[in-house]
Design a protein around this motif. Structure first.
Motif, PDB file in Angstrom:
ATOM      1  N   LEU A 195      -9.081 -41.547  17.056  1.00 21.63           N
ATOM      2  CA  LEU A 195     -10.482 -41.935  16.990  1.00 21.63           C
ATOM      3  C   LEU A 195     -11.410 -40.733  17.149  1.00 21.63           C
ATOM      4  CD1 LEU A 195     -10.419 -45.256  18.993  1.00 21.63           C
ATOM      5  CD2 LEU A 195     -10.868 -44.982  16.553  1.00 21.63           C
ATOM      6  N   ALA A 196     -11.036 -39.779  17.991  1.00 21.68           N
ATOM      7  CA  ALA A 196     -11.846 -38.580  18.153  1.00 21.68           C
ATOM      8  C   ALA A 196     -11.854 -37.745  16.873  1.00 21.68           C
ATOM      9  CB  ALA A 196     -11.329 -37.751  19.329  1.00 21.68           C
ATOM     10  N   VAL A 197     -10.704 -37.644  16.202  1.00 21.00           N
ATOM     11  CA  VAL A 197     -10.637 -36.899  14.943  1.00 21.00           C
ATOM     12  C   VAL A 197     -11.452 -37.601  13.860  1.00 21.00           C
ATOM     13  CG1 VAL A 197      -9.074 -36.192  13.087  1.00 21.00           C
ATOM     14  CG2 VAL A 197      -8.453 -35.775  15.467  1.00 21.00           C
ATOM     15  N   VAL A 198     -11.359 -38.928  13.799  1.00 14.96           N
ATOM     16  CA  VAL A 198     -12.158 -39.686  12.834  1.00 14.96           C
ATOM     17  C   VAL A 198     -13.648 -39.475  13.094  1.00 14.96           C
ATOM     18  CG1 VAL A 198     -12.786 -42.022  12.103  1.00 14.96           C
ATOM     19  CG2 VAL A 198     -10.390 -41.397  12.334  1.00 14.96           C
ATOM     20  N   ALA A 199     -14.047 -39.476  14.354  1.00 14.31           N
ATOM     21  CA  ALA A 199     -15.452 -39.258  14.707  1.00 14.31           C
ATOM     22  C   ALA A 199     -15.911 -37.868  14.284  1.00 14.31           C
ATOM     23  CB  ALA A 199     -15.660 -39.462  16.199  1.00 14.31           C
ATOM     24  N   LEU A 200     -15.064 -36.873  14.508  1.00 11.18           N
ATOM     25  CA  LEU A 200     -15.442 -35.507  14.125  1.00 11.18           C
ATOM     26  C   LEU A 200     -15.565 -35.363  12.611  1.00 11.18           C
ATOM     27  CD1 LEU A 200     -13.298 -33.382  16.567  1.00 11.18           C
ATOM     28  CD2 LEU A 200     -15.770 -33.583  16.526  1.00 11.18           C
ATOM     29  N   ILE A 201     -14.619 -35.911  11.878  1.00  6.95           N
ATOM     30  CA  ILE A 201     -14.663 -35.816  10.416  1.00  6.95           C
ATOM     31  C   ILE A 201     -15.858 -36.581   9.868  1.00  6.95           C
ATOM     32  CG2 ILE A 201     -13.462 -36.450   8.293  1.00  6.95           C
ATOM     33  CD1 ILE A 201     -10.835 -35.847   9.784  1.00  6.95           C
ATOM     34  N   SER A 239     -16.843 -44.562  16.153  1.00  9.80           N
ATOM     35  CA  SER A 239     -15.537 -43.977  16.478  1.00  9.80           C
ATOM     36  C   SER A 239     -15.577 -43.254  17.817  1.00  9.80           C
ATOM     37  CB  SER A 239     -15.093 -43.020  15.383  1.00  9.80           C
ATOM     38  OG  SER A 239     -14.875 -43.710  14.190  1.00  9.80           O
ATOM     39  N   ALA A 240     -16.677 -42.579  18.088  1.00 10.74           N
ATOM     40  CA  ALA A 240     -16.802 -41.883  19.372  1.00 10.74           C
ATOM     41  C   ALA A 240     -16.847 -42.875  20.523  1.00 10.74           C
ATOM     42  CB  ALA A 240     -18.046 -41.006  19.368  1.00 10.74           C
ATOM     43  N   ASP A 241     -17.564 -43.980  20.353  1.00  5.94           N
ATOM     44  CA  ASP A 241     -17.605 -44.998  21.406  1.00  5.94           C
ATOM     45  C   ASP A 241     -16.231 -45.621  21.626  1.00  5.94           C
ATOM     46  OD1 ASP A 241     -20.271 -44.658  21.948  1.00  5.94           O
ATOM     47  OD2 ASP A 241     -20.935 -46.295  20.642  1.00  5.94           O
ATOM     48  N   LEU A 242     -15.541 -45.938  20.542  1.00  2.27           N
ATOM     49  CA  LEU A 242     -14.201 -46.511  20.673  1.00  2.27           C
ATOM     50  C   LEU A 242     -13.236 -45.518  21.314  1.00  2.27           C
ATOM     51  CD1 LEU A 242     -13.840 -48.423  17.292  1.00  2.27           C
ATOM     52  CD2 LEU A 242     -14.164 -49.391  19.565  1.00  2.27           C
ATOM     53  N   ALA A 243     -13.366 -44.244  20.972  1.00  7.73           N
ATOM     54  CA  ALA A 243     -12.511 -43.225  21.575  1.00  7.73           C
ATOM     55  C   ALA A 243     -12.784 -43.121  23.073  1.00  7.73           C
ATOM     56  CB  ALA A 243     -12.741 -41.878  20.902  1.00  7.73           C
ATOM     57  N   TRP A 247     -13.875 -45.523  25.086  1.00  7.88           N
ATOM     58  CA  TRP A 247     -13.310 -46.692  25.765  1.00  7.88           C
ATOM     59  C   TRP A 247     -11.785 -46.651  25.777  1.00  7.88           C
ATOM     60  CZ3 TRP A 247     -15.899 -49.123  29.148  1.00  7.88           C
ATOM     61  CH2 TRP A 247     -17.274 -49.229  29.037  1.00  7.88           C
ATOM     62  N   ALA A 248     -11.175 -46.128  24.717  1.00  2.91           N
ATOM     63  CA  ALA A 248      -9.721 -46.000  24.686  1.00  2.91           C
ATOM     64  C   ALA A 248      -9.253 -44.999  25.742  1.00  2.91           C
ATOM     65  CB  ALA A 248      -9.251 -45.576  23.297  1.00  2.91           C
ATOM     66  N   LEU A 249      -9.999 -43.916  25.912  1.00  2.00           N
ATOM     67  CA  LEU A 249      -9.643 -42.928  26.932  1.00  2.00           C
ATOM     68  C   LEU A 249      -9.795 -43.519  28.326  1.00  2.00           C
ATOM     69  CD1 LEU A 249      -8.840 -40.060  27.688  1.00  2.00           C
ATOM     70  CD2 LEU A 249     -11.255 -39.472  27.692  1.00  2.00           C
ATOM     71  N   ILE A 250     -10.868 -44.260  28.565  1.00  2.00           N
ATOM     72  CA  ILE A 250     -11.068 -44.892  29.872  1.00  2.00           C
ATOM     73  C   ILE A 250      -9.935 -45.874  30.170  1.00  2.00           C
ATOM     74  CG2 ILE A 250     -12.552 -46.490  31.148  1.00  2.00           C
ATOM     75  CD1 ILE A 250     -14.938 -45.095  29.769  1.00  2.00           C
ATOM     76  N   ALA A 251      -9.563 -46.679  29.175  1.00  2.00           N
ATOM     77  CA  ALA A 251      -8.481 -47.641  29.364  1.00  2.00           C
ATOM     78  C   ALA A 251      -7.166 -46.924  29.645  1.00  2.00           C
ATOM     79  CB  ALA A 251      -8.351 -48.525  28.129  1.00  2.00           C
ATOM     80  N   ALA A 252      -6.900 -45.836  28.940  1.00  2.00           N
ATOM     81  CA  ALA A 252      -5.656 -45.096  29.158  1.00  2.00           C
ATOM     82  C   ALA A 252      -5.611 -44.498  30.553  1.00  2.00           C
ATOM     83  CB  ALA A 252      -5.517 -44.006  28.102  1.00  2.00           C
ATOM     84  N   VAL A 253      -6.719 -43.965  31.025  1.00  2.00           N
ATOM     85  CA  VAL A 253      -6.753 -43.369  32.363  1.00  2.00           C
ATOM     86  C   VAL A 253      -6.565 -44.449  33.428  1.00  2.00           C
ATOM     87  CG1 VAL A 253      -8.252 -42.200  34.026  1.00  2.00           C
ATOM     88  CG2 VAL A 253      -8.096 -41.355  31.688  1.00  2.00           C
TER      89      VAL A 253
END
Length: 48
Positions: free
Chosen positions: A8-14, A27-31, A33-39
């Protein structure tokens, strides 16, 4: 879980480089939230 964050971070950057601001923001918002969930899941797995 961390793979989802990276993708998601790569998609946001591209998308940001190509000028698709809506897709980049989503994509940045989803990335984020995905990082928060993973942590949170990693901390729970560490404690249990």
């Amino acid at each position: 879980m961390f793979e989802i964050f990276i993708v998601l971070a790569v998609v946001a950057l591209i998308a940001a480089l190509l000028g698709f601001r809506g897709v980049a923001g989503l994509s940045a918002d989803l990335a984020k939230w995905a990082l928060i969930a993973a942590v949170v899941l990693a901390v729970i797995a560490f404690l249990v």
